[in-house]
Write a protein that holds these residues in place. Structure first.
Motif, PDB file in Angstrom:
ATOM      1  N   THR A 200      -3.972 -73.266  55.248  1.00 37.91           N
ATOM      2  CA  THR A 200      -3.780 -72.788  56.627  1.00 37.91           C
ATOM      3  C   THR A 200      -4.512 -71.451  56.789  1.00 37.91           C
ATOM      4  O   THR A 200      -4.913 -70.831  55.792  1.00 37.91           O
ATOM      5  CB  THR A 200      -2.289 -72.534  56.960  1.00 37.91           C
ATOM      6  OG1 THR A 200      -1.863 -71.366  56.244  1.00 37.91           O
ATOM      7  CG2 THR A 200      -1.400 -73.710  56.602  1.00 37.91           C
ATOM      8  N   PRO A 201      -4.617 -70.963  58.026  1.00 33.73           N
ATOM      9  CA  PRO A 201      -5.283 -69.677  58.254  1.00 33.73           C
ATOM     10  C   PRO A 201      -4.589 -68.486  57.577  1.00 33.73           C
ATOM     11  O   PRO A 201      -5.144 -67.391  57.532  1.00 33.73           O
ATOM     12  CB  PRO A 201      -5.241 -69.535  59.781  1.00 33.73           C
ATOM     13  CG  PRO A 201      -5.200 -70.944  60.286  1.00 33.73           C
ATOM     14  CD  PRO A 201      -4.344 -71.678  59.298  1.00 33.73           C
ATOM     15  N   LEU A 202      -3.393 -68.728  57.045  1.00 36.91           N
ATOM     16  CA  LEU A 202      -2.706 -67.658  56.298  1.00 36.91           C
ATOM     17  C   LEU A 202      -3.614 -67.057  55.232  1.00 36.91           C
ATOM     18  O   LEU A 202      -3.533 -65.872  54.916  1.00 36.91           O
ATOM     19  CB  LEU A 202      -1.454 -68.243  55.633  1.00 36.91           C
ATOM     20  CG  LEU A 202      -0.578 -67.292  54.835  1.00 36.91           C
ATOM     21  CD1 LEU A 202       0.386 -66.582  55.778  1.00 36.91           C
ATOM     22  CD2 LEU A 202       0.212 -68.021  53.769  1.00 36.91           C
ATOM     23  N   TRP A 203      -4.480 -67.891  54.661  1.00 35.09           N
ATOM     24  CA  TRP A 203      -5.323 -67.451  53.539  1.00 35.09           C
ATOM     25  C   TRP A 203      -6.699 -66.990  53.990  1.00 35.09           C
ATOM     26  O   TRP A 203      -7.557 -66.704  53.159  1.00 35.09           O
ATOM     27  CB  TRP A 203      -5.458 -68.587  52.504  1.00 35.09           C
ATOM     28  CG  TRP A 203      -4.121 -69.044  52.008  1.00 35.09           C
ATOM     29  CD1 TRP A 203      -3.511 -70.241  52.264  1.00 35.09           C
ATOM     30  CD2 TRP A 203      -3.199 -68.300  51.204  1.00 35.09           C
ATOM     31  NE1 TRP A 203      -2.278 -70.291  51.669  1.00 35.09           N
ATOM     32  CE2 TRP A 203      -2.060 -69.119  51.011  1.00 35.09           C
ATOM     33  CE3 TRP A 203      -3.222 -67.017  50.627  1.00 35.09           C
ATOM     34  CZ2 TRP A 203      -0.962 -68.690  50.267  1.00 35.09           C
ATOM     35  CZ3 TRP A 203      -2.125 -66.605  49.886  1.00 35.09           C
ATOM     36  CH2 TRP A 203      -1.018 -67.432  49.716  1.00 35.09           C
TER      37      TRP A 203
ATOM     38  N   VAL B  36       5.134 -68.918  70.571  1.00 37.27           N
ATOM     39  CA  VAL B  36       5.063 -67.455  70.652  1.00 37.27           C
ATOM     40  C   VAL B  36       4.513 -66.886  69.351  1.00 37.27           C
ATOM     41  O   VAL B  36       4.770 -67.414  68.271  1.00 37.27           O
ATOM     42  CB  VAL B  36       6.450 -66.817  70.948  1.00 37.27           C
ATOM     43  CG1 VAL B  36       6.973 -67.230  72.314  1.00 37.27           C
ATOM     44  CG2 VAL B  36       7.478 -67.148  69.877  1.00 37.27           C
TER      45      VAL B  36
ATOM     46  N   ARG C 230       9.356 -58.719  64.805  1.00 32.20           N
ATOM     47  CA  ARG C 230       9.853 -57.526  64.101  1.00 32.20           C
ATOM     48  C   ARG C 230      10.488 -56.536  65.066  1.00 32.20           C
ATOM     49  O   ARG C 230      11.080 -55.541  64.635  1.00 32.20           O
ATOM     50  CB  ARG C 230       8.692 -56.829  63.376  1.00 32.20           C
ATOM     51  CG  ARG C 230       8.054 -57.690  62.311  1.00 32.20           C
ATOM     52  CD  ARG C 230       6.763 -57.086  61.821  1.00 32.20           C
ATOM     53  NE  ARG C 230       5.798 -56.925  62.901  1.00 32.20           N
ATOM     54  CZ  ARG C 230       4.573 -56.433  62.767  1.00 32.20           C
ATOM     55  NH1 ARG C 230       4.154 -56.063  61.572  1.00 32.20           N
ATOM     56  NH2 ARG C 230       3.774 -56.331  63.805  1.00 32.20           N
TER      57      ARG C 230
ATOM     58  N   LEU D 145       1.962 -74.637  48.475  1.00 29.45           N
ATOM     59  CA  LEU D 145       0.699 -74.028  48.919  1.00 29.45           C
ATOM     60  C   LEU D 145       0.030 -74.924  49.969  1.00 29.45           C
ATOM     61  O   LEU D 145      -0.126 -76.123  49.749  1.00 29.45           O
ATOM     62  CB  LEU D 145      -0.243 -73.840  47.729  1.00 29.45           C
ATOM     63  CG  LEU D 145      -1.541 -73.105  48.091  1.00 29.45           C
ATOM     64  CD1 LEU D 145      -1.275 -71.624  48.349  1.00 29.45           C
ATOM     65  CD2 LEU D 145      -2.576 -73.264  46.983  1.00 29.45           C
TER      66      LEU D 145
ATOM     67  N   LEU E 149       4.876 -62.308  71.382  1.00 29.19           N
ATOM     68  CA  LEU E 149       6.168 -61.793  70.908  1.00 29.19           C
ATOM     69  C   LEU E 149       6.010 -61.366  69.458  1.00 29.19           C
ATOM     70  O   LEU E 149       5.445 -62.106  68.643  1.00 29.19           O
ATOM     71  CB  LEU E 149       7.238 -62.904  71.003  1.00 29.19           C
ATOM     72  CG  LEU E 149       8.619 -62.522  70.468  1.00 29.19           C
ATOM     73  CD1 LEU E 149       9.292 -61.527  71.430  1.00 29.19           C
ATOM     74  CD2 LEU E 149       9.513 -63.752  70.303  1.00 29.19           C
TER      75      LEU E 149
ATOM     76  N   ALA F  10       7.122 -68.062  61.290  1.00 31.92           N
ATOM     77  CA  ALA F  10       6.320 -66.836  61.402  1.00 31.92           C
ATOM     78  C   ALA F  10       6.652 -65.915  60.238  1.00 31.92           C
ATOM     79  O   ALA F  10       7.690 -66.049  59.607  1.00 31.92           O
ATOM     80  CB  ALA F  10       6.629 -66.146  62.727  1.00 31.92           C
ATOM     81  N   GLY F  11       5.769 -64.992  60.006  1.00 27.85           N
ATOM     82  CA  GLY F  11       6.044 -64.003  58.985  1.00 27.85           C
ATOM     83  C   GLY F  11       4.819 -63.724  58.149  1.00 27.85           C
ATOM     84  O   GLY F  11       3.969 -64.592  57.964  1.00 27.85           O
TER      85      GLY F  11
ATOM     86  N   LYS G 189       9.448 -61.649  57.725  1.00 29.28           N
ATOM     87  CA  LYS G 189       9.803 -63.065  57.526  1.00 29.28           C
ATOM     88  C   LYS G 189      11.313 -63.301  57.539  1.00 29.28           C
ATOM     89  O   LYS G 189      11.776 -64.256  58.173  1.00 29.28           O
ATOM     90  CB  LYS G 189       9.184 -63.594  56.228  1.00 29.28           C
ATOM     91  CG  LYS G 189       9.397 -65.101  56.067  1.00 29.28           C
ATOM     92  CD  LYS G 189       8.449 -65.729  55.070  1.00 29.28           C
ATOM     93  CE  LYS G 189       8.811 -67.179  54.831  1.00 29.28           C
ATOM     94  NZ  LYS G 189       7.877 -67.867  53.963  1.00 29.28           N
TER      95      LYS G 189
ATOM     96  N   GLY H  59       3.192 -73.786  62.263  1.00 28.22           N
ATOM     97  CA  GLY H  59       3.813 -73.711  63.588  1.00 28.22           C
ATOM     98  C   GLY H  59       2.994 -74.443  64.636  1.00 28.22           C
ATOM     99  O   GLY H  59       3.538 -75.182  65.472  1.00 28.22           O
TER     100      GLY H  59
ATOM    101  N   THR I 217       1.318 -70.579  66.930  1.00 28.66           N
ATOM    102  CA  THR I 217      -0.090 -70.478  67.330  1.00 28.66           C
ATOM    103  C   THR I 217      -1.055 -70.669  66.161  1.00 28.66           C
ATOM    104  O   THR I 217      -2.263 -70.523  66.329  1.00 28.66           O
ATOM    105  CB  THR I 217      -0.378 -69.106  67.981  1.00 28.66           C
ATOM    106  OG1 THR I 217      -0.172 -68.083  67.001  1.00 28.66           O
ATOM    107  CG2 THR I 217       0.531 -68.878  69.180  1.00 28.66           C
TER     108      THR I 217
END
Ligand SMILES: NC(=O)c1ccc[n+]([C@@H]2O[C@H](COP(=O)([O-])OP(=O)(O)OC[C@H]3O[C@@H](n4cnc5c(N)ncnc54)[C@H](OP(=O)(O)O)[C@@H]3O)[C@@H](O)[C@H]2O)c1
Length: 237
Positions: free
Chosen positions: A177-180, A36, A62, A174, A59, A84-85, A107, A19, A15
């Protein structure tokens, strides 16, 4: 272009970021995609961009029971991607131990939980997503290096255990992405600028760079047990 017409693909963490780009790539190549992740909002938002044939579920990887229930009901897939993670950065001597355990749980154990139970059809594949810190540790990321190296070793081992299902790992550098998104904009920009200076390719990676490699590994019938670095040269810089 590689076709995945008529194939079913599960993207865990599909999402956002890598991914979501992989899910979009598979969908564009004809696959029926299921994404998911934990957040209902992100699932709904992703489905808007993935088209009518995509499915989405919440989902949390974990949670053993949630994973059991989801995979028991989901049936079999042709290709599965785990992207994911959440792994906080921090030196080993300052990162609180519960945060370190939580990172590994998310992760590494999350990918392990999915991998050991998901049903993959003959001719199919499993692709894990690690990170180039596996081979190029930083000054505050020993834990992330260990988690990524563990995932890459897991991928090689599962390629033997699950054969003839193919199992591979993608190791990104690096990425923008929205991770940051949680970082203040100035810190994010200076991190990206410092990376651009060092990288042989002269730019930070995009989720689509990694998605392209994921589709390649899923589609290439002779690739298994491999780790493919898509890091702009980060591991040699
Ligand atoms: N971005 C980078 O610079 C970079 C570099 C190297 C490696 N990587 C690795 O690449 C992978 C993807 O990163 P990204 O940049 O695409 O991050 P992202 O944009 O934050 O996407 C992460 C995805 O994982 C989902 N997720 C997180 N925890 C989950 C959980 N417990 N259960 C289920 N889904 C979960 C998120 O959705 P929810 O929040 O809805 O759960 C989201 O869909 C990660 O493993 C990351 O460590 C990223």
């Amino acid at each position: 272009m590689q076709t995945f017409e008529g194939q079913q693909v599960l993207v865990v963490g599909g999402t956002s970021g890598v991914g979501l780009a992989a899910a979009a790539g598979f969908a564009a190549a004809g696959a029926e995609v299921t994404v998911v992740s934990r957040s209902r909002e992100k699932v709904d938002e992703a489905l808007k961009s993935l088209g009518d044939r995509a499915h989405g579920r919440t989902l949390d990887i974990r949670d053993d029971e949630q994973v059991d229930r989801f995979l028991a009901a989901a049936g079999a897939f042709d290709h599965v991607v785990v992207s994911a993670g959440v792994t906080p950065t921090g030196r080993a001597d300052t990162l609180p131990l519960p945060d370190a355990y939580a990172a590994m749980d998310s992760k590494f154990w999350g990918a392990y939980r999915i991998s050991r139970q998901v049903s993959i059809r003959p001719g199919g594949s499993l692709t894990l997503v690690s990170g180039y810190l596996s081979v190029r540790p930083g000054r505050a990321s020993a834990l992330q290096s260990a988690i990524n190296a563990a995932l890459e070793a897991l991928g090689r081992g599962l390629a033997l255990e699950f054969a003839p299902i193919r199992v591979n790992t993608i190791s990104p550098g690096l990425l923008d992405t929205p991770l940051w998104d949680g970082l203040p904009e100035a810190s994010r920009e200076s991190m990206f600028a410092a990376t651009v200076q060092k990288l042989p390719v002269g730019r930070v990676g995009l989720p689509e760079d990694v998605a392209e490699a994921i589709l390649y590994l899923a589609g290439n019938a002779h690739s298994t047990g491999t780790t493919l670095f898509v890091d702009g040269g980060g591991s040699i810089a």
